[in-house]
Write an enzyme that holds these catalytic residues in place. Structure first.
Site, PDB file in Angstrom:
ATOM      1  N   TYR A  36       0.601  -1.041   0.149  1.00 30.86           N
ATOM      2  CA  TYR A  36      -0.146   0.046  -0.176  1.00 30.86           C
ATOM      3  C   TYR A  36       0.377   1.039  -0.038  1.00 30.86           C
ATOM      4  CZ  TYR A  36      -4.605  -2.041   0.334  1.00 30.86           C
ATOM      5  OH  TYR A  36      -6.184  -2.600   0.630  1.00 30.86           O
ATOM      6  N   LYS A  81       3.569 -14.495   6.300  1.00 29.67           N
ATOM      7  CA  LYS A  81       3.705 -15.316   4.611  1.00 29.67           C
ATOM      8  C   LYS A  81       4.920 -15.135   4.967  1.00 29.67           C
ATOM      9  CE  LYS A  81       2.118 -17.665   1.420  1.00 29.67           C
ATOM     10  NZ  LYS A  81       1.479 -18.802   2.412  1.00 29.67           N
ATOM     11  N   ASP A 100      -2.510 -17.134   4.749  1.00 28.61           N
ATOM     12  CA  ASP A 100      -3.034 -18.628   4.576  1.00 28.61           C
ATOM     13  C   ASP A 100      -4.262 -18.735   4.818  1.00 28.61           C
ATOM     14  OD1 ASP A 100      -1.119 -19.273   3.724  1.00 28.61           O
ATOM     15  OD2 ASP A 100      -1.357 -20.657   2.324  1.00 28.61           O
ATOM     16  N   ASP A 113      -6.069  -6.141   4.897  1.00 31.50           N
ATOM     17  CA  ASP A 113      -7.437  -5.252   3.878  1.00 31.50           C
ATOM     18  C   ASP A 113      -7.779  -6.478   3.809  1.00 31.50           C
ATOM     19  OD1 ASP A 113      -8.601  -3.596   2.941  1.00 31.50           O
ATOM     20  OD2 ASP A 113      -6.933  -3.747   0.901  1.00 31.50           O
TER      21      ASP A 113
END
Ligand code: NAD
Length: 360
Positions: free
Chosen positions: A124, A191, A225, A249
């Site tokens: 972002y 991640k 995930d 987000d």
């Protein structure tokens, strides 16, 4: 003494929902001096500037704002006024509670999660390079030189900066939030198994900060995930989640979905000594001026604001009144009715009126 608060009505349904929230907040009896300033489409039409400097000045001066949604122009100018405000004021923590309320249709019950999203960096940051441009090709060559990896020449590139500084302050914010609001557990979501340097730094920093709090708050880690799946399977296993910007987000919308959607999801963007409260939803332009949309998300953002102002009693009373109206299910907007075309649905104003009547 009255609290001085910047009020930004915003675009589309913004003026309707902020006006409903303002009336509910005032009805609690808390003294507020509103400093109303215009940003978004109306500001663009008036002055040619979608985010006039007096808007940021007002928030800097008053330190607290209640903001309606602002549209993102498809072409030109700001990537997003909302992102620009967060970046200009360094509102580094986005706080989005996701809480079940009786009367709101959802597949899950008794959810009480808080998503804390880093707001200033990650993908972002807005550092992007368009496909085919000279700079992009130069960058591709540089990356190939340093990484020894081949990139397609027709690639576009976005940069994902994650710093130790920003990771540390967001994780610390999450733990301090947990302490302040009597929460038991913080889960850092990442991640790092794939993005070893960026998410790896976020995770390593999270572990270090967590070490200072382990006596009081449990710390867990989750890969993003898997987190998405766990939230759908066993959402009640989680409490406070802390995430880098992009995952934050996505996961915060997932959590909003767990409790019944955008119409009831409040939010806050918080920096050091400065905060902007706003609903998660956008400007929903197709409903503009129809007195139709749900004001709850904005009113609950007002509840978060009252807590931030240390007006805990007023916050509690207003949240209880919202709960009562939702549970009764009579004076609620179309989106909260079992049949969305129910002719007895309340309008935005009427729902706010019912909440005010239920204030105890
Ligand atoms: P949106 O949230 O405005 O609308 C999506 C759908 O959600 C709407 O069609 C409507 O059905 C529903 N909805 C939203 N708010 C509702 C409410 N209060 N009550 C009942 N139903 C509601 O999202 P979008 O269509 O993606 O965005 C529209 C504009 O808003 C875009 O310009 C976008 O950039 C902007 N936006 C602003 C913010 C912000 O200011 N923070 C956030 C999201 C989107």
């Amino acid at each position: 003494m009255a609290h001085k608060i910047t009020l930004i009505p915003g675009d589309g349904i913004g003026p309707e929902v902020t006006s409903a929230a303002r009336r509910c907040i005032e009805a609690t009896g808390v003294k507020i001096e509103w400093d109303e300033v215009i940003a978004g489409q109306a500001a663009q039409d008036q002055s040619g500037n979608i985010l006039p400097e007096n808007v940021l000045e007002s928030i800097r001066k008053n330190k607290v704002a209640l903001k309606g949604p602002i549209i993102t122009p498809i072409a030109g100018g700001f990537r997003s006024v909302n992102v620009a405000i967060r970046q200009a004021l360094d509102l580094y923590a986005c706080v989005r509670p996701a809480k079940s309320y009786a009367g709101v249709n959802s597949s899950y019950k008794n959810i009480d999660l808080v998503v804390i999203r880093e707001n200033t960096e990650d993908l972002y940051a807005g550092i992007e390079f368009q496909e085919g441009e000279t700079q992009t090709r130069d960058l591709i060559q540089l990356i190939e030189k340093y990484s020894q990896k081949k990139l397609r020449l027709d690639s576009a590139i976005s940069i994902k900066p994650i710093s130790k500084y920003a990771s540390e302050r967001i994780v610390r914010f999450a733990f301090e939030y947990a302490l302040k609001f009597g929460r038991k557990k913080v889960t850092a979501v990442h991640k790092a198994n794939i993005m070893k340097f960026t998410d790896g730094l976020f995770l390593k920093t999270a572990r270090e900060v967590a070490g200072e709090y382990t006596a009081k708050i449990t710390f867990e880690e989750a890969i993003v995930d898997n987190m998405a799946m766990q939230l759908v399977k066993v959402p009640r296993n989680y409490d406070v989640l802390v995430l880098p910007n992009l995952y934050g987000d996505i996961i915060s919308d997932l959590c909003a979905g767990l409790v019944g959607g955008l119409g009831i999801s409040p939010g806050a963007n918080i920096g050091d000594g400065i905060a902007v409260f706003e609903a998660v939803h956008g400007a929903a332009p197709k409903y503009q001026g129809l007195n139709k949309v749900n004001p709850t998300a904005m009113i609950l953002s007002g509840v978060l604001m009252l807590r931030y102002l240390r007006e805990d009693k007023a916050a509690e009373r207003l949240e209880e009144a919202v709960k009562d109206v939702l549970a009764e299910g009579k004076f609620v907007t179309y989106d909260l009715k079992p049949n969305r075309n129910d002719p007895t649905s309340a309008g935005t104003r009427e729902m706010a009126e019912a909440i005010i009547k239920n204030l105890k």
